[in-house]
Design a protein around this motif. Sequence first.
Motif, PDB file in Angstrom:
ATOM      1  N   LEU A   1     -17.961  -8.428  -7.225  1.00 34.24           N
ATOM      2  CA  LEU A   1     -17.708  -6.988  -7.395  1.00 34.24           C
ATOM      3  C   LEU A   1     -16.156  -6.654  -6.800  1.00 34.24           C
ATOM      4  O   LEU A   1     -15.451  -5.759  -7.241  1.00 34.24           O
ATOM      5  CB  LEU A   1     -18.668  -6.001  -7.276  1.00 34.24           C
ATOM      6  N   PHE A   2     -16.367  -7.308  -5.434  1.00 36.96           N
ATOM      7  CA  PHE A   2     -15.239  -6.950  -4.528  1.00 36.96           C
ATOM      8  C   PHE A   2     -13.704  -7.266  -5.171  1.00 36.96           C
ATOM      9  O   PHE A   2     -12.879  -6.711  -5.195  1.00 36.96           O
ATOM     10  CB  PHE A   2     -15.528  -7.472  -3.228  1.00 36.96           C
ATOM     11  N   VAL A   3     -14.007  -8.531  -5.505  1.00 35.84           N
ATOM     12  CA  VAL A   3     -12.825  -9.148  -6.270  1.00 35.84           C
ATOM     13  C   VAL A   3     -12.215  -8.330  -7.452  1.00 35.84           C
ATOM     14  O   VAL A   3     -11.083  -8.323  -7.600  1.00 35.84           O
ATOM     15  CB  VAL A   3     -13.101 -10.583  -6.493  1.00 35.84           C
ATOM     16  N   TRP A   4     -13.490  -8.063  -8.257  1.00 36.73           N
ATOM     17  CA  TRP A   4     -12.722  -7.542  -9.640  1.00 36.73           C
ATOM     18  C   TRP A   4     -12.357  -6.043  -9.259  1.00 36.73           C
ATOM     19  O   TRP A   4     -11.648  -5.470  -9.961  1.00 36.73           O
ATOM     20  CB  TRP A   4     -13.796  -7.568 -10.658  1.00 36.73           C
ATOM     21  N   MET A   5     -13.009  -5.509  -8.213  1.00 32.89           N
ATOM     22  CA  MET A   5     -12.372  -4.086  -7.829  1.00 32.89           C
ATOM     23  C   MET A   5     -10.849  -4.319  -7.308  1.00 32.89           C
ATOM     24  O   MET A   5      -9.984  -3.495  -7.923  1.00 32.89           O
ATOM     25  CB  MET A   5     -13.028  -3.465  -6.603  1.00 32.89           C
ATOM     26  N   LEU A   6     -10.604  -5.220  -6.642  1.00 30.47           N
ATOM     27  CA  LEU A   6      -9.365  -5.512  -6.392  1.00 30.47           C
ATOM     28  C   LEU A   6      -8.412  -5.870  -7.407  1.00 30.47           C
ATOM     29  O   LEU A   6      -7.217  -5.381  -7.413  1.00 30.47           O
ATOM     30  CB  LEU A   6      -9.081  -6.802  -5.150  1.00 30.47           C
ATOM     31  N   THR A   7      -8.662  -6.854  -8.211  1.00 33.63           N
ATOM     32  CA  THR A   7      -7.957  -7.031  -9.585  1.00 33.63           C
ATOM     33  C   THR A   7      -7.619  -5.869 -10.233  1.00 33.63           C
ATOM     34  O   THR A   7      -6.607  -5.761 -10.813  1.00 33.63           O
ATOM     35  CB  THR A   7      -8.992  -7.986 -10.377  1.00 33.63           C
ATOM     36  N   GLY A   8      -8.790  -5.149 -10.431  1.00 26.96           N
ATOM     37  CA  GLY A   8      -8.223  -3.761 -11.189  1.00 26.96           C
ATOM     38  C   GLY A   8      -7.419  -2.932 -10.486  1.00 26.96           C
ATOM     39  O   GLY A   8      -6.379  -2.467 -11.062  1.00 26.96           O
ATOM     40  N   LEU A   9      -7.428  -2.823  -9.133  1.00 28.65           N
ATOM     41  CA  LEU A   9      -6.471  -2.069  -8.371  1.00 28.65           C
ATOM     42  C   LEU A   9      -5.254  -2.616  -8.273  1.00 28.65           C
ATOM     43  O   LEU A   9      -4.325  -2.072  -8.317  1.00 28.65           O
ATOM     44  CB  LEU A   9      -7.086  -1.849  -7.077  1.00 28.65           C
ATOM     45  N   TRP A  10      -5.048  -3.819  -8.477  1.00 26.00           N
ATOM     46  CA  TRP A  10      -3.945  -4.660  -8.481  1.00 26.00           C
ATOM     47  C   TRP A  10      -3.090  -4.215  -9.673  1.00 26.00           C
ATOM     48  O   TRP A  10      -1.799  -4.001  -9.716  1.00 26.00           O
ATOM     49  CB  TRP A  10      -4.034  -6.217  -8.589  1.00 26.00           C
ATOM     50  N   HIS A  11      -3.759  -3.897 -10.893  1.00 24.53           N
ATOM     51  CA  HIS A  11      -3.131  -3.564 -12.168  1.00 24.53           C
ATOM     52  C   HIS A  11      -2.555  -2.228 -12.078  1.00 24.53           C
ATOM     53  O   HIS A  11      -1.664  -1.857 -12.864  1.00 24.53           O
ATOM     54  CB  HIS A  11      -3.939  -3.736 -13.381  1.00 24.53           C
ATOM     55  N   GLY A  12      -3.043  -1.256 -11.234  1.00 22.43           N
ATOM     56  CA  GLY A  12      -2.416  -0.107 -11.059  1.00 22.43           C
ATOM     57  C   GLY A  12      -3.248   0.731 -10.265  1.00 22.43           C
ATOM     58  O   GLY A  12      -4.261   0.793  -9.864  1.00 22.43           O
ATOM     59  N   ALA A  13      -2.515   1.937  -9.851  1.00 23.23           N
ATOM     60  CA  ALA A  13      -3.061   2.635  -8.640  1.00 23.23           C
ATOM     61  C   ALA A  13      -3.726   4.214  -9.293  1.00 23.23           C
ATOM     62  O   ALA A  13      -3.048   5.104  -9.235  1.00 23.23           O
ATOM     63  CB  ALA A  13      -2.135   3.194  -7.722  1.00 23.23           C
ATOM     64  N   SER A  14      -4.742   3.617  -9.982  1.00 19.18           N
ATOM     65  CA  SER A  14      -5.621   4.943 -10.269  1.00 19.18           C
ATOM     66  C   SER A  14      -6.836   4.635 -10.443  1.00 19.18           C
ATOM     67  O   SER A  14      -7.333   3.417 -10.909  1.00 19.18           O
ATOM     68  CB  SER A  14      -4.917   5.736 -11.480  1.00 19.18           C
ATOM     69  N   LEU A  15      -8.092   5.516 -10.374  1.00 20.76           N
ATOM     70  CA  LEU A  15      -9.339   5.311 -10.375  1.00 20.76           C
ATOM     71  C   LEU A  15      -9.755   4.343 -11.826  1.00 20.76           C
ATOM     72  O   LEU A  15     -10.509   3.555 -12.068  1.00 20.76           O
ATOM     73  CB  LEU A  15      -9.996   6.622 -10.595  1.00 20.76           C
TER      74      LEU A  15
ATOM     75  N   LEU B   1       7.686   3.172  -7.705  1.00 16.58           N
ATOM     76  CA  LEU B   1       7.343   1.924  -7.459  1.00 16.58           C
ATOM     77  C   LEU B   1       8.350   0.761  -7.642  1.00 16.58           C
ATOM     78  O   LEU B   1       8.975   0.885  -8.760  1.00 16.58           O
ATOM     79  CB  LEU B   1       5.982   1.629  -8.288  1.00 16.58           C
ATOM     80  N   PRO B   2       8.561   0.127  -6.525  1.00 15.86           N
ATOM     81  CA  PRO B   2       9.763  -0.848  -6.587  1.00 15.86           C
ATOM     82  C   PRO B   2       9.209  -2.002  -7.660  1.00 15.86           C
ATOM     83  O   PRO B   2       8.211  -2.368  -7.499  1.00 15.86           O
ATOM     84  CB  PRO B   2       9.511  -1.397  -5.356  1.00 15.86           C
ATOM     85  N   ILE B   3       9.972  -2.331  -8.539  1.00 11.83           N
ATOM     86  CA  ILE B   3       9.492  -3.396  -9.632  1.00 11.83           C
ATOM     87  C   ILE B   3       9.076  -4.508  -9.020  1.00 11.83           C
ATOM     88  O   ILE B   3       9.845  -5.116  -8.026  1.00 11.83           O
ATOM     89  CB  ILE B   3      10.872  -3.624 -10.580  1.00 11.83           C
ATOM     90  N   GLY B   4       8.135  -5.047  -9.463  1.00  6.86           N
ATOM     91  CA  GLY B   4       7.762  -6.384  -9.196  1.00  6.86           C
ATOM     92  C   GLY B   4       6.943  -6.537  -7.615  1.00  6.86           C
ATOM     93  O   GLY B   4       6.571  -7.794  -7.434  1.00  6.86           O
TER      94      GLY B   4
ATOM     95  N   PHE C   1       0.719  -1.348   0.055  1.00  6.33           N
ATOM     96  CA  PHE C   1      -0.049  -0.163   0.052  1.00  6.33           C
ATOM     97  C   PHE C   1       0.815   1.271   0.064  1.00  6.33           C
ATOM     98  O   PHE C   1       0.703   2.316  -0.749  1.00  6.33           O
ATOM     99  CB  PHE C   1      -0.966   0.046   1.324  1.00  6.33           C
ATOM    100  N   TYR C   2       1.790   1.244   0.969  1.00 12.34           N
ATOM    101  CA  TYR C   2       2.808   2.567   1.032  1.00 12.34           C
ATOM    102  C   TYR C   2       3.377   2.657  -0.292  1.00 12.34           C
ATOM    103  O   TYR C   2       3.285   4.044  -0.715  1.00 12.34           O
ATOM    104  CB  TYR C   2       3.869   2.234   2.161  1.00 12.34           C
ATOM    105  N   PHE C   3       3.924   1.637  -1.145  1.00 10.63           N
ATOM    106  CA  PHE C   3       4.610   2.040  -2.178  1.00 10.63           C
ATOM    107  C   PHE C   3       3.684   2.144  -3.415  1.00 10.63           C
ATOM    108  O   PHE C   3       4.043   2.988  -4.206  1.00 10.63           O
ATOM    109  CB  PHE C   3       5.820   0.992  -2.328  1.00 10.63           C
ATOM    110  N   LYS C   4       2.577   1.652  -3.287  1.00 10.64           N
ATOM    111  CA  LYS C   4       2.024   1.585  -4.511  1.00 10.64           C
ATOM    112  C   LYS C   4       0.829   2.527  -4.753  1.00 10.64           C
ATOM    113  O   LYS C   4       0.445   3.109  -5.584  1.00 10.64           O
ATOM    114  CB  LYS C   4       1.560   0.236  -4.932  1.00 10.64           C
ATOM    115  N   TYR C   5       0.002   2.542  -3.515  1.00 12.66           N
ATOM    116  CA  TYR C   5      -1.205   3.264  -3.495  1.00 12.66           C
ATOM    117  C   TYR C   5      -1.303   4.645  -2.631  1.00 12.66           C
ATOM    118  O   TYR C   5      -2.498   5.202  -2.493  1.00 12.66           O
ATOM    119  CB  TYR C   5      -2.421   2.237  -2.902  1.00 12.66           C
ATOM    120  N   CYS C   6      -0.109   4.782  -1.849  1.00  6.21           N
ATOM    121  CA  CYS C   6      -0.413   6.172  -1.024  1.00  6.21           C
ATOM    122  C   CYS C   6      -0.627   7.259  -1.955  1.00  6.21           C
ATOM    123  O   CYS C   6      -1.595   8.065  -1.433  1.00  6.21           O
ATOM    124  CB  CYS C   6       0.845   6.096  -0.451  1.00  6.21           C
TER     125      CYS C   6
END
Lengths: 465, 477
Positions: free
Chosen positions: A313-327, A121-124, A94-99
């Motif tokens: 919906l919850f899982v897919w929201m997370l899946t989306g979020l995993w791919h990148g930190a933006s709306l 963002l630290p690679i990987g 969270f700190y490195f990717k979503y803060c």
Amino acid sequence: MVFSSITFLLFFLPVVLTAYYMMPAAGRNIVLLAASLFFYAWGEPVYVLLMLASILMNYVFGLLIEQGRKNHMSNGRLRMHLGIITALNLALLFYFKYCNMLIGWINTIFRAKIPALSLSLPIGISFYTFQALSYVVDVYRGKVKAQRSITDFGLYISMFPQLIAGPIVRYKSIERQLANHPVDSAQVRLGLFLFVKGLSKKVLLANVLGGLFTEITALPASSLTALTAWTGAFAYSLQLYFDFSGYSDMAIGLGRLLGFSFSENFDHPYTAVSVTDFWRRWHISLGSWFREYVYIPLGGNRVSTGKHIRNLLFVWMLTGLWHGASLNFILWGLYYGIWLILEKYVFGDFLRKHRIAGRIYTLLIVLLGWMLFAITDFKELGTYLRAMFGMGAGAADHRSFAYLLSYGIVLLAGAVCSTGWPGKQLGILCQKHERVLAGILAAAFVLCLASLAYDSFNPFLYFRF
Amino acid sequence: MTDLKSPEKKKRKKKVRGPYPPGQGGSARADIGKSEKQAIGRAKPVKQAAGSAKTADSARIVKQTAGKNADVRTEKNGKRSVTRAGKQDVRKQKQAEKNLPLLRTPAGLFLGIWLLYALINILVPDRAVSETEKRALAAFPEVSADRIAGGEFSEDFETWASDQLVGRNALIRIRSTFGLLTGNRLSRDVYKSGDGYLIERMTGVDQKNLDQMLDAVNAFCARTQIPGTFVCAPNAVSVCGNLLPASAITEEQGTWMQYIGNRLEGPHFCDLTGPLGEFYAKGGQAYYRSDHHWTTEAAYYTLPTVRSALGLSQESASAMTPLAVCNDFVGSLAAKSGFSASKKDTIFIYRSDAEPAYIVTDPAAQTKRATVYSLDGLKSSDPYTVFLGGNTGHLNIQTDNAEGGKLLVFKDSYFNCFLPFLLGDYREIDIIDPRYYYENLDDLILTGGYDRVLFFYDLNTLAEDTSLALVLGSEQG
């Protein structure tokens, strides 16, 4: 370090492979761990410490949880251990990717002026954090034994083939291999094939198509015709697939060269007959990770319809979020969540009966989805989508046809290669003649090297005296 | 990988029955060959069969999902049972393949050559300069703790590694040929065009920059009150547009010419599109095939137009005759694009009997010459530098024509081959290339006596230039 670089292809890999093969089996894990840390440090000289910290804490907690179980620790305390390590892992992520995303949101909503953290963002990190989580959860669940060797555990987290872009290897699937992974001739040859195949996908297809998409998105709205926009969308869809699946192929191939077998990550996703099917074929290791550690623990589909929809919906929201930190990534995830729900409850039966319609529908949904994925700015996205549907600069112009002339062959080659057909034909050919296979490998490899040299081809451009 | 094993088994069985039945090979060597083929047969079909097996798998899953208790878990179970069935056979086959000497297989040979090439790459000493790319190649990066921690070292390492790649020129040639084969005739803004021409396209003009420059030119002319002439030559992309491939995308130079003409208030604008088009239409070679410059013949053809723009009488021009100085000219566009120059060009210089005597001074370097041509330039990797020896911030030319005027020129390299045509008409010429001019323009203007200021550019360079505005603007302060 990326695989598609001269540094990797002609320095790192040859040295590592030579050292690895010359080492007796007992020392190979050490060699590989050292190589992997070097590999990571090459691109992230500072964040390698973060990865070491992640290795250490997950290693310790794995042992703690197992020890606790042996000592008949109460379930609550075991769960607390798991909770702590999960929170630690997620906190780092969270700190490195979503803060910064969150700070941006807060600033927008409350008109605040919190300065963004100056972090890269630290690679990987998304990949290795998920690998680490799968390990501690499986130890907690008693599905695997905790790893006692810090070398082997460090290797699991940091092994360079899958470190940067997956596949997300579950500890369970690699537990035994970590202790014993002999290399034999057949594996090396399969590994070579997969590696060069992946490299070609990345360098010869993805990079070229990426160039086209970049050019098209840079166009002003006044030059963006429907045909150009669709060409761009196709180019991007193919680019993304070849980039990612190429990387997975390279990772799996490298794994083979080192004696490991990782599971497949892509299975010709663009031949899917429904969106549900697409997600069984696209980034398989991520999908199964979310299924195993989020979707099923939430109750999966064995709950009421309402809850099932919530879970999806919850899982897919997370899946989306995993791919990148933006709306837009969250929306992209939800977009898929909605289509999956519709397929589950509304027109799934129709798709099963009409497979051709299903294919076209799937491609369309996926294509539009990628635009949501690719263009992070909503205004630009709107312009692009309007252009796709003829509300831009008209249907086609000279530019559209010029792009097709210049890139038509690569686009077509990409479309053909995204089906299983070329692999099948190549297989039949090479089954009879390994020489042909080796010849194709060599030619493809030379062409990839040539492309890398060409990309760095950097004549003195200030040439106008 | 587990789910892939079943198809392997099927393939293997087929193979044993198929083209290589057991016992057919007589010698041990033939046996090796056979198992090689089996082995690699394993490698390939794994991929292809994987697809079909999975398609079948997922089709089954789709059917199952239609049933009552379908869950994602069904998929897993299905795969697991397939796995068990295949495991034993695969294990046996693996045993047979393990003993196969890797380097005796073609794929193994490939790996061997790969490693060997990597070794050669490390052993071959670095080169300092690339003749083809006309630039210095990267040297091994400097090692320091800071540079490693900051990531600069690893970036520079990659630059070094690819600059010093053994066979780099051949590889680049391979890649641009491959690009051509796939229908892409563009490489780094250069189109491989008809009749052996490499033509540079005009890309995204930065209008703000352009406006700034034109305003600076206007302001300069207004301030100094020196009569001005602005000569702009179009590029091959517009004059030889008929040679461009059908896939070419470029900006319309004509539109920009008009724009510039409209925006210029001070100096008289002279667009060379007309005469150059005429010259080309008559079958003249207006541009070099592999270079972005115009030919001296084309420049000479435009001379009457330029002379009248400068207010010089046509009668005073002395007749000149061309002399070939280089017959195998390969220019910068070949280097830039990586396309080969299929036809080499000839560079001409124009001489006349009535040439004036003159002295060329480079005030910065404090050198004097008696010629505007450079033999060193001709012999260098860019023979176009035969004209004026390439680019210099400031050159001063004094001739023996005491009646002539004094001319101030701001120019790019298109002017270099044009200059000789004007030598007889002026007593003194100051030539400024703003890109390399670091002096204060005020000091020069204060020497006074300029009868005319000439801006002489080609459109591509002009559209990208930012230095002219800076140099002209310096006077304001």
